[in-house]
Design an enzyme around this catalytic site. Structure first.
Site, short mmCIF file in Angstrom:
data_model
loop_
_atom_site.label_atom_id
_atom_site.label_comp_id
_atom_site.label_asym_id
_atom_site.label_seq_id
_atom_site.Cartn_x
_atom_site.Cartn_y
_atom_site.Cartn_z
N GLY A 54 0.82 -1.20 0.00
CA GLY A 54 0.00 0.00 0.00
C GLY A 54 0.86 1.26 0.00
O GLY A 54 0.51 2.26 -0.64
N THR A 55 1.97 1.22 0.71
CA THR A 55 2.84 2.40 0.80
C THR A 55 3.32 2.81 -0.60
O THR A 55 3.23 3.98 -0.98
CB THR A 55 4.05 2.08 1.70
OG1 THR A 55 3.55 1.82 3.01
CG2 THR A 55 5.04 3.23 1.74
N ASN A 123 -7.18 3.87 9.09
CA ASN A 123 -6.53 2.71 9.70
C ASN A 123 -6.60 2.71 11.22
O ASN A 123 -6.56 1.66 11.85
CB ASN A 123 -5.08 2.58 9.23
CG ASN A 123 -4.36 3.90 9.17
OD1 ASN A 123 -4.90 4.89 8.71
ND2 ASN A 123 -3.14 3.94 9.65
N GLN A 152 -7.57 -0.05 3.70
CA GLN A 152 -8.41 -0.54 4.80
C GLN A 152 -9.82 -0.91 4.33
O GLN A 152 -10.56 -1.54 5.06
CB GLN A 152 -8.52 0.51 5.92
CG GLN A 152 -7.23 0.79 6.63
CD GLN A 152 -6.77 -0.38 7.51
OE1 GLN A 152 -7.56 -1.22 7.94
NE2 GLN A 152 -5.47 -0.45 7.78
N SER A 172 -3.59 -3.31 -0.52
CA SER A 172 -2.43 -4.01 0.04
C SER A 172 -2.84 -5.45 0.36
O SER A 172 -3.93 -5.70 0.89
CB SER A 172 -2.00 -3.28 1.31
OG SER A 172 -1.01 -4.01 1.98
N HIS A 174 -1.60 -7.71 2.57
CA HIS A 174 -1.65 -8.24 3.94
C HIS A 174 -2.88 -7.80 4.71
O HIS A 174 -3.25 -8.41 5.71
CB HIS A 174 -0.35 -7.96 4.70
CG HIS A 174 -0.09 -6.55 5.10
ND1 HIS A 174 -0.24 -6.10 6.37
CD2 HIS A 174 0.34 -5.50 4.39
CE1 HIS A 174 0.10 -4.83 6.43
NE2 HIS A 174 0.46 -4.43 5.24
N THR A 212 11.80 -7.04 -11.10
CA THR A 212 11.18 -8.37 -11.18
C THR A 212 10.06 -8.48 -10.16
O THR A 212 10.22 -8.10 -9.00
CB THR A 212 12.26 -9.45 -10.95
OG1 THR A 212 13.27 -9.25 -11.95
CG2 THR A 212 11.69 -10.85 -11.06
N CYS A 300 6.89 7.36 14.88
CA CYS A 300 7.35 8.49 14.07
C CYS A 300 8.73 8.15 13.52
O CYS A 300 9.28 7.09 13.78
CB CYS A 300 7.34 9.80 14.85
SG CYS A 300 8.64 9.90 16.06
#
Ligand code: PLP
Length: 362
Positions: A54-55, A123, A152, A172, A174, A212, A300
């Site tokens: 997702g990032t 989230n 989410q 994402s 996971h 890849t 952070c």
């Protein structure tokens, strides 16, 4: 085609870009996954780009390295959006809803193309950003590019790209019980010259994402997307979890208050404020020691826990909620027995924490 996770892990050694049979066999699993993900979103397979999660999908969608857009987002986005430069950040209400009136006022004034990024569901609180589909109405009136972080929402909320004028959408693996380190970005086919790739290299993923492919991670996402066609999938992951979550919350209602909107939120998230807790680090540590895995702060950049940015945006800097709120997440695997154990542990831990807080303050 290879058709089990074991075969993909143990037998698929070809590089999906190679033209020989082993490469083509690997490629087939990737293309199957692309079709499954596209079908789960109501998109076409040529609109799906696989990423490392997702990032990366969010950064690819929102970074805008060529500076084409005026960029607007909200104050409660995931850090992969909030750390991309934005021209405007929309505040949110105490219930967690972004100020879409302010968005409309802004959109009226722009003479440059704009890019708006709003998450489907938060989230930390599970709050659904736009339950009334205001963004889609604004899309009809103003011409902007819309990115939705659906990390989410995917697998929990209905998504049909055909009926939603979303241009870019991140997911994402996971978050739907696929593997960590895989995700995808939907890029609407009529979006021109955007986004620009974040990496340089080969021409994988239609030139949007060289490198890849993470075949097994991608397969895990395709596998879960495939399960979304089953009627039982949404029932188990929405109705059943919600019932358990609501019962969990009601058993803690005398010692906690909900953060965020009660109704419009994902079924698995419970962000609770415990007014008796003033030392959140101690509370989280005790909960973990006692066997409950819960989160209360976001990490952070320095690795030190910082107060939740999301709760700060909802309640303001000095709110006691920042020091006494904890997020619990349920899943399809959470049993009734685990939940009732968790309720007793949480109640005992609150008492234990109150005593230790008093002792520390004496
Ligand atoms: N967006 C949201 C709303 C998330 O909750 C997360 C992860 O927790 C991400 C993006 C990042 O996804 P990933 O962990 O796959 O990089």
């Amino acid at each position: 085609m290879l058709n089990s996770a074991k075969e993909v892990v143990c037998q698929s050694y070809g590089n999906p870009s190679s033209l020989h049979f082993a490469g083509q066999e690997a490629k087939e699993t990737i293309e199957w996954s692309r079709e499954e993900v596209a079908a789960a979103l109501g998109a076409s397979s040529s609109e799906i780009i696989f990423t490392s999660g997702g990032t990366e999908a969010n950064t690819l969608a929102y970074l805008d390295i060529l500076g084409k857009f005026v960029k607007i987002t909200t104050a409660v986005e995931h850090s992969s959006i909030s750390k991309c430069f934005s021209d405007f950040v929309l505040p949110v209400s105490a219930k967690g809803f972004p100020d879409f009136n302010m968005l409309e006022d802004l959109l009226k004034t722009f003479d440059r193309p704009s890019l708006v990024s709003v998450m489907m569901a938060n989230n930390e609180t599970g709050v659904i950003s736009d339950p009334e589909n205001i963004l889609l109405e604004l899309k009809d009136k103003y011409n902007f590019v819309l990115h939705v972080d659906a990390v989410q929402g995917f697998g929990k909320l209905p998504i049909d790209i055909n009926s939603m004028p979303i241009d870019l959408l991140s997911i994402s693996a996971h978050k739907v019980h696929g593997l960590k380190g895989a995700g995808a970005l939907f890029i609407r086919k009529d979006l021109e010259d955007y986004p620009q790739p974040l990496f340089v290299g080969g021409s994988h993923e239609r030139n949007y994402r060289p490198g890849t492919e993470n075949q097994i991670g991608i397969y895990s996402l395709g596998y879960m997307a495939n399960k979304m066609h089953l009627d039982s999938f949404y029932k188990e992951r929405t109705v059943d979890i919600k019932q358990k979550r609501d019962s969990f919350e009601s058993k803690l209602a005398d010692i906690s208050e909900l953060n965020g909107d009660q109704t419009h939120r994902t079924c698995n998230t419970s962000n609770l404020y415990f007014p008796d807790i003033t030392d959140l680090d101690l509370f989280l540590e005790l909960l973990s020691e006692n066997g409950v895995a819960a989160s209360g702060k976001s990490a952070c950049t320095s690795g030190m826990p910082a107060p939740s940015r999301v709760l700060k945006a909802m309640f303001g800097e000095g709110s006691p909620r920042l020091d006494g709120s904890v997020r619990f997440s349920l899943s399809v695997n959470t049993s009734d027995e685990e939940l009732s154990d968790a309720v007793s542990i949480i109640r005992d831990t609150v008492e234990q924490c109150v005593q230790l807080q008093e002792f520390k303050n004496e």
